[in-house]
Design an enzyme around this catalytic site. Structure first.
Site, PDB file in Angstrom:
ATOM      1  N   ASP A  31       0.675  -1.357  -0.064  1.00  0.00           N
ATOM      2  CA  ASP A  31      -0.061  -0.018  -0.080  1.00  0.00           C
ATOM      3  C   ASP A  31       0.947   1.280   0.199  1.00  0.00           C
ATOM      4  O   ASP A  31       0.566   2.223  -0.654  1.00  0.00           O
ATOM      5  CB  ASP A  31      -0.923  -0.142   1.224  1.00  0.00           C
ATOM      6  CG  ASP A  31      -1.910  -1.104   1.134  1.00  0.00           C
ATOM      7  OD1 ASP A  31      -2.109  -1.810   0.300  1.00  0.00           O
ATOM      8  OD2 ASP A  31      -2.877  -1.071   2.037  1.00  0.00           O
ATOM      9  N   GLU A  33       3.987   1.609  -1.259  1.00  0.00           N
ATOM     10  CA  GLU A  33       4.510   2.001  -2.626  1.00  0.00           C
ATOM     11  C   GLU A  33       3.323   2.522  -3.467  1.00  0.00           C
ATOM     12  O   GLU A  33       3.711   3.478  -4.282  1.00  0.00           O
ATOM     13  CB  GLU A  33       5.009   0.562  -3.074  1.00  0.00           C
ATOM     14  CG  GLU A  33       6.445   0.228  -2.542  1.00  0.00           C
ATOM     15  CD  GLU A  33       6.802  -1.034  -3.293  1.00  0.00           C
ATOM     16  OE1 GLU A  33       7.458  -1.253  -4.067  1.00  0.00           O
ATOM     17  OE2 GLU A  33       6.434  -1.998  -2.463  1.00  0.00           O
ATOM     18  N   GLU A 112     -23.265 -18.873 -16.716  1.00  0.00           N
ATOM     19  CA  GLU A 112     -22.800 -17.653 -15.816  1.00  0.00           C
ATOM     20  C   GLU A 112     -23.801 -17.282 -14.845  1.00  0.00           C
ATOM     21  O   GLU A 112     -25.013 -17.515 -15.091  1.00  0.00           O
ATOM     22  CB  GLU A 112     -22.499 -16.530 -16.754  1.00  0.00           C
ATOM     23  CG  GLU A 112     -21.871 -16.703 -17.962  1.00  0.00           C
ATOM     24  CD  GLU A 112     -21.893 -15.477 -19.124  1.00  0.00           C
ATOM     25  OE1 GLU A 112     -22.263 -14.204 -18.470  1.00  0.00           O
ATOM     26  OE2 GLU A 112     -21.251 -15.757 -20.031  1.00  0.00           O
ATOM     27  N   LYS A 114     -26.623 -14.814 -12.881  1.00  0.00           N
ATOM     28  CA  LYS A 114     -27.361 -13.728 -13.625  1.00  0.00           C
ATOM     29  C   LYS A 114     -27.199 -12.565 -12.443  1.00  0.00           C
ATOM     30  O   LYS A 114     -27.800 -12.645 -11.348  1.00  0.00           O
ATOM     31  CB  LYS A 114     -28.602 -13.935 -13.854  1.00  0.00           C
ATOM     32  CG  LYS A 114     -29.412 -12.857 -14.399  1.00  0.00           C
ATOM     33  CD  LYS A 114     -30.910 -13.262 -15.035  1.00  0.00           C
ATOM     34  CE  LYS A 114     -31.361 -12.081 -15.731  1.00  0.00           C
ATOM     35  NZ  LYS A 114     -31.535 -10.632 -14.977  1.00  0.00           N
ATOM     36  N   GLU A 172     -22.515  -5.462 -15.487  1.00  0.00           N
ATOM     37  CA  GLU A 172     -23.403  -5.143 -14.439  1.00  0.00           C
ATOM     38  C   GLU A 172     -22.871  -4.479 -13.194  1.00  0.00           C
ATOM     39  O   GLU A 172     -21.691  -4.832 -12.944  1.00  0.00           O
ATOM     40  CB  GLU A 172     -24.262  -6.541 -13.720  1.00  0.00           C
ATOM     41  CG  GLU A 172     -25.482  -6.379 -13.206  1.00  0.00           C
ATOM     42  CD  GLU A 172     -26.700  -6.661 -14.075  1.00  0.00           C
ATOM     43  OE1 GLU A 172     -26.484  -6.454 -15.503  1.00  0.00           O
ATOM     44  OE2 GLU A 172     -27.926  -6.495 -13.694  1.00  0.00           O
ATOM     45  N   LYS A 289     -25.437 -19.043 -22.542  1.00  0.00           N
ATOM     46  CA  LYS A 289     -25.326 -18.450 -23.945  1.00  0.00           C
ATOM     47  C   LYS A 289     -24.486 -19.430 -24.817  1.00  0.00           C
ATOM     48  O   LYS A 289     -23.730 -20.086 -24.323  1.00  0.00           O
ATOM     49  CB  LYS A 289     -24.439 -17.204 -23.966  1.00  0.00           C
ATOM     50  CG  LYS A 289     -24.933 -16.234 -22.788  1.00  0.00           C
ATOM     51  CD  LYS A 289     -23.817 -15.179 -22.279  1.00  0.00           C
ATOM     52  CE  LYS A 289     -24.510 -14.285 -21.556  1.00  0.00           C
ATOM     53  NZ  LYS A 289     -23.331 -13.390 -20.800  1.00  0.00           N
ATOM     54  N   CYS A 407     -45.223   7.563  23.612  1.00  0.00           N
ATOM     55  CA  CYS A 407     -44.476   6.344  23.723  1.00  0.00           C
ATOM     56  C   CYS A 407     -45.169   5.103  24.064  1.00  0.00           C
ATOM     57  O   CYS A 407     -45.794   5.072  25.268  1.00  0.00           O
ATOM     58  CB  CYS A 407     -43.221   6.593  24.368  1.00  0.00           C
ATOM     59  SG  CYS A 407     -42.199   5.062  24.625  1.00  0.00           S
ATOM     60  N   CYS A 410     -43.255   3.960  27.584  1.00  0.00           N
ATOM     61  CA  CYS A 410     -43.230   4.959  28.862  1.00  0.00           C
ATOM     62  C   CYS A 410     -44.176   6.225  28.792  1.00  0.00           C
ATOM     63  O   CYS A 410     -44.323   6.946  29.962  1.00  0.00           O
ATOM     64  CB  CYS A 410     -41.886   5.533  28.936  1.00  0.00           C
ATOM     65  SG  CYS A 410     -41.308   6.916  27.865  1.00  0.00           S
ATOM     66  N   CYS A 425     -39.212   8.677  20.667  1.00  0.00           N
ATOM     67  CA  CYS A 425     -39.838   8.787  22.233  1.00  0.00           C
ATOM     68  C   CYS A 425     -38.817   9.867  22.687  1.00  0.00           C
ATOM     69  O   CYS A 425     -37.694   9.607  22.652  1.00  0.00           O
ATOM     70  CB  CYS A 425     -39.777   7.693  22.824  1.00  0.00           C
ATOM     71  SG  CYS A 425     -39.870   7.619  24.678  1.00  0.00           S
TER      72      CYS A 425
HETATM   73  S1  IVH Z   1     -26.107 -11.076 -21.171  1.00  0.00           S
HETATM   74  C1  IVH Z   1     -28.421  -9.944 -25.053  1.00  0.00           C
HETATM   75  N1  IVH Z   1     -25.100 -12.192 -18.869  1.00  0.00           N
HETATM   76  O1  IVH Z   1     -29.778  -9.512 -17.052  1.00  0.00           O
HETATM   77  C2  IVH Z   1     -28.591  -9.941 -23.696  1.00  0.00           C
HETATM   78  N2  IVH Z   1     -27.037 -10.462 -18.872  1.00  0.00           N
HETATM   79  O2  IVH Z   1     -32.380  -9.880 -18.877  1.00  0.00           O
HETATM   80  C3  IVH Z   1     -27.264  -9.864 -23.102  1.00  0.00           C
HETATM   81  N3  IVH Z   1     -27.673  -9.784 -16.665  1.00  0.00           N
HETATM   82  O3  IVH Z   1     -30.269  -6.224 -17.470  1.00  0.00           O
HETATM   83  C4  IVH Z   1     -27.269 -10.187 -21.669  1.00  0.00           C
HETATM   84  N4  IVH Z   1     -26.119 -11.106 -15.643  1.00  0.00           N
HETATM   85  O4  IVH Z   1     -27.731  -6.619 -17.517  1.00  0.00           O
HETATM   86  C5  IVH Z   1     -26.030 -11.174 -19.653  1.00  0.00           C
HETATM   87  N5  IVH Z   1     -24.167 -12.987 -16.978  1.00  0.00           N
HETATM   88  C6  IVH Z   1     -25.061 -11.961 -17.519  1.00  0.00           C
HETATM   89  C7  IVH Z   1     -26.088 -11.277 -16.780  1.00  0.00           C
HETATM   90  C8  IVH Z   1     -26.821 -10.636 -17.607  1.00  0.00           C
HETATM   91  C9  IVH Z   1     -27.153 -10.211 -15.467  1.00  0.00           C
HETATM   92  C10 IVH Z   1     -28.767  -9.041 -16.827  1.00  0.00           C
HETATM   93  C11 IVH Z   1     -28.288  -7.856 -17.756  1.00  0.00           C
HETATM   94  C12 IVH Z   1     -29.745  -7.352 -18.283  1.00  0.00           C
HETATM   95  C13 IVH Z   1     -30.798  -8.702 -17.916  1.00  0.00           C
HETATM   96  C14 IVH Z   1     -31.111  -9.315 -19.124  1.00  0.00           C
END
Ligand code: IVH
Length: 682
Positions: A31, A33, A112, A114, A172, A289, A407, A410, A425
């Site tokens: 920290d 440095e 991933e 959400k 996000e 995806k 109150c 009391c 109170c």
């Molecule tokens: S991909 C084409 N990956 O979910 C859509 N979205 O319903 C691309 N979100 O508001 C979105 N985690 O911000 C993607 N791992 C993730 C996500 C994610 C959260 C949110 C996104 C959007 C909403 C879509």
């Protein structure tokens, strides 16, 4: 190296270390440095204002406030995802994908979390962060560049050497659960509004017209994709995109994984579902995806959502139940909190039978009444909340909720200060509810740490009037304890030992234990560090308090109010007499100051100091207070309606001063922990 080169070097180095520290949790330098590099950059920029740059790491503190957010048209729309709640829906998704791609075997997916935060798009030109926007309606968002710049997890320059000329990184913004809890603790201490959940806290913090406010909030960015034109630099698979994002310095979910086929998706869903409560951030499902980017293109979009991705949501952590009663709790500082007593309901993994309704406005806004059927939500480890009423189920005679006028414990009158959401109170320590809470707070682990002094015990002690103030704890004797319900001899002895042990403490803990309004643990520590001695704190005026980092006018006022109350000073004196001590390394007593041994006499009423406070202040500065005026008196401090002592002083030709004269006299002698204070004193 010329100045330009040095600036570029320092900015690059600091950004690189930011990523190592904030994104990768793997700092490469100490920290100290880091601070040295940062200080050098600041100095260089100060010497060369013409070389300033908005994307310098020194600019993360937050720029000047805006009047409004400018609209941003997204070059590529920010779409939403279709949601699925069942395995069957996911099977159907996988089938559609395989059919559209004409694949026989398993498709590879990126799976991933959400994130439950706010979608943002970060635009980088030639590797430099130039604009950040909210999602808005998907087509047009808001320009929140200045706010996003304050996030350490948003790289101002991409790391590495290879990136598309223009690239938009999407992801996000959220608040980690632990940061959320700490922020709310801080809000509570400052008497500011608490946030309902991490998502609301993140949204409220990000959409601030004043970026300096955003800079104070613990927000994080996580990247989950890019929007870019096809180009030589773009990889073939989404998983590689995420790898590149990580290499460029963006945080990417650690839980992200490449899985195969429907079985892989469902196994991932179960695994993350089980780990959900333990994750650092709130998530409301997982996202799948298709990994191959060309296949993604082939699948394309249907109206507002992609065909190549889907969100698999977790079951809502919401349940429906009934309000049996709305009771009003009185807290340590007298704050009245309406609480809904609910028909017990299982939600988010626990049985909930109470939910705080925060304050009267909140009850009114949601129009909650006894007998109402309501939706209750529990998000992660966040306190359960009543989301809304199912109006159609309201019984005909359900009466509107009204806050009590006095109150409920009391009977003292209730006051609601202007601009405050909370009614209180006014009974202070006369109110048994406040007394109980004050004693519980005093004994709590982070205050005096009296083990075994729990809620039920304190209730009995306060109700039997054995304990009225924390000082009474140190007078407890075995017979009084033996008379209490369910108090065996052994536990009585343990408790007395714990009370005895608590006598040795630290100044910071002691200040915190006193329970001044708006003085939480962190502030107590700041105060202890700054003043060094309790007496100096008790005697400090507003200006002196305001010199403590992090202490603002509200906190200063609360401290002053506390120290003005004679009974508070009395309790402190009793505690010290009972043997409560702290062994912080105190500054040496002021035997070497100009005031050492000087004799003061106090007469009349001082405008803002009580006698006791003035005495403590004088003693802290090495002086003595005497009750009679003589030739040996060095100073007579005279307030309003001073009588014979003042005339005597005048006839003896002594130095007579008023309160402000006293403060001026003492200022140089009182322990000052910062050079700033030294400079301010005359
Ligand atoms: S991909 C084409 N990956 O979910 C859509 N979205 O319903 C691309 N979100 O508001 C979105 N985690 O911000 C993607 N791992 C993730 C996500 C994610 C959260 C949110 C996104 C959007 C909403 C879509």
């Amino acid at each position: 190296m010329n100045v330009n080169e040095r600036l570029a070097f320092l900015r690059g180095e600091i950004e690189r270390h930011n990523v190592c520290y904030y994104v990768r949790d793997a700092p490469l330098i100490s920290d100290a440095e880091y601070d040295r590099l940062f200080a050098e950059l600041q100095a260089l920029e100060a010497d060369h204002p013409e070389l300033a740059s908005a994307s310098s790491p020194t600019q993360r503190v937050g720029a000047a406030p805006l009047a409004e957010f400018a609209p941003v048209a997204h070059a590529r729309p920010m779409l939403s995802l279709n949601n699925a709640f069942s395995d069957e829906e996911i099977a159907a998704f996988d089938r559609r994908v395989r059919e559209a791609l004409a694949v026989d075997g398993d498709v590879a997916y990126s799976a991933e979390p959400k994130f439950d935060g706010l979608a943002v798009a970060l635009l980088y030109e030639n590797g430099v962060f130039v604009r950040g926007a909210t999602r808005g309606d998907g087509a047009i968002g808001e320009d929140i560049t200045a706010n996003l710049r304050t996030l350490r997890t948003v790289p101002l320059h991409l790391l590495g050497a290879r990136w598309p000329e223009t690239i938009e990184v999407r992801g996000e913004v959220l608040m980690l659960r632990a940061d959320f809890l700490r922020l709310n603790e801080r809000q509570r201490e400052l008497g500011e509004k608490e946030f309902v959940n991490p998502r609301n806290a993140a949204a409220g913090s990000l959409r601030q017209l004043d970026p300096r406010v955003t800079a104070q909030r613990p927000l994080r960015f996580f990247a989950y994709g890019i929007a870019a034109d096809d180009g030589p630099f773009l990889p073939r698979a989404h998983c590689t995109v995420l790898q590149w994002l990580a290499d460029w310095g963006f945080p990417v979910a650690r839980e992200q994984r490449r899985v195969s086929g429907l079985a892989g998706l469902l196994a991932y869903y179960r695994e993350i579902g089980e780990r959900r409560a333990a994750l650092a951030y709130a998530i409301d499902g997982v996202v799948y995806k298709v990994d191959d980017l060309r296949a993604q293109q082939q699948l394309g979009f249907a109206s507002r959502a992609p065909r190549f991705a889907i969100a698999h949501k977790f079951p809502a952590e919401e349940a429906i139940t009934e309000i049996l009663e709305i009771s009003v709790q009185v807290g340590r500082t007298g704050a009245l909190t309406p609480v809904a007593r609910l028909a017990p309901v299982f939600v988010g993994g626990v049985t909930v039978s109470n939910a705080t309704l925060h304050n009267a406005d909140e009850v009114q806004r949601k129009d909650l009444r006894v007998g109402d059927t309501v939706v209750v939500r529990r998000a992660g480890d966040v306190i359960p909340e009543v989301v809304r009423v199912l109006a159609e189920k309201r019984p005909r005679n359900a009466a509107e909720f009204v806050m009590p006028q006095s109150c409920p414990v009391c009977g003292s009158c209730i006051v609601r200060a202007e601009g405050e959401a909370v009614a209180r109170c006014s009974g202070g320590l006369f109110c048994p509810a406040q007394r109980k809470q004050a004693v519980l707070h005093f004994a709590s682990r982070r205050a005096m740490n009296i083990d075994g002094l729990g809620e039920r015990l304190v209730e009995q002690l306060v109700e039997a009037s054995i304990v009225r103030t924390p000082a009474d704890l140190y007078r407890l004797a075995p017979p009084a304890l033996a008379a209490l319900e369910r108090m065996a001899e052994k536990s009585a002895n343990n408790l007395l030992t714990a009370i005895e042990n608590s006598k040795r403490t630290t100044l910071a803990r002691f200040i915190y234990a006193l329970g001044m309004r708006n003085v939480g643990e962190a502030t107590a520590r700041d105060l202890a560090r700054h003043f060094g001695r309790l007496q100096a704190l008790l005697a400090a005026d507003e200006a002196q308090l305001l010199r403590v980092p992090e202490v603002g006018p509200t906190v200063a006022q609360c401290i002053r109010q506390f120290c003005r109350e004679a009974h508070n000073l009395e309790v402190i004196r009793e505690l010290q007499e009972a043997g409560v001590t702290w062994d912080d390394s105190l500054p040496a007593p002021h035997t070497d100051t100009a005031l050492a041994g000087k004799v003061f006499v106090l007469t009349g009423t001082l405008p803002s100091l009580t006698r006791e406070a003035a005495r403590q202040m004088i003693e802290a500065a090495g002086g003595k207070v005497s009750s009679s005026v003589s030739k040996k008196t060095d100073f007579v401090v005279a307030g309003g309606e001073a009588g014979s002592k003042l005339s005597k002083a005048e006839s003896l030709g002594l130095t007579v001063i008023d309160e402000s004269g006293l403060r001026q006299l003492l200022a140089p002698a009182l322990p000052a922990s910062s050079a700033e204070e030294e400079r301010c004193s005359p």
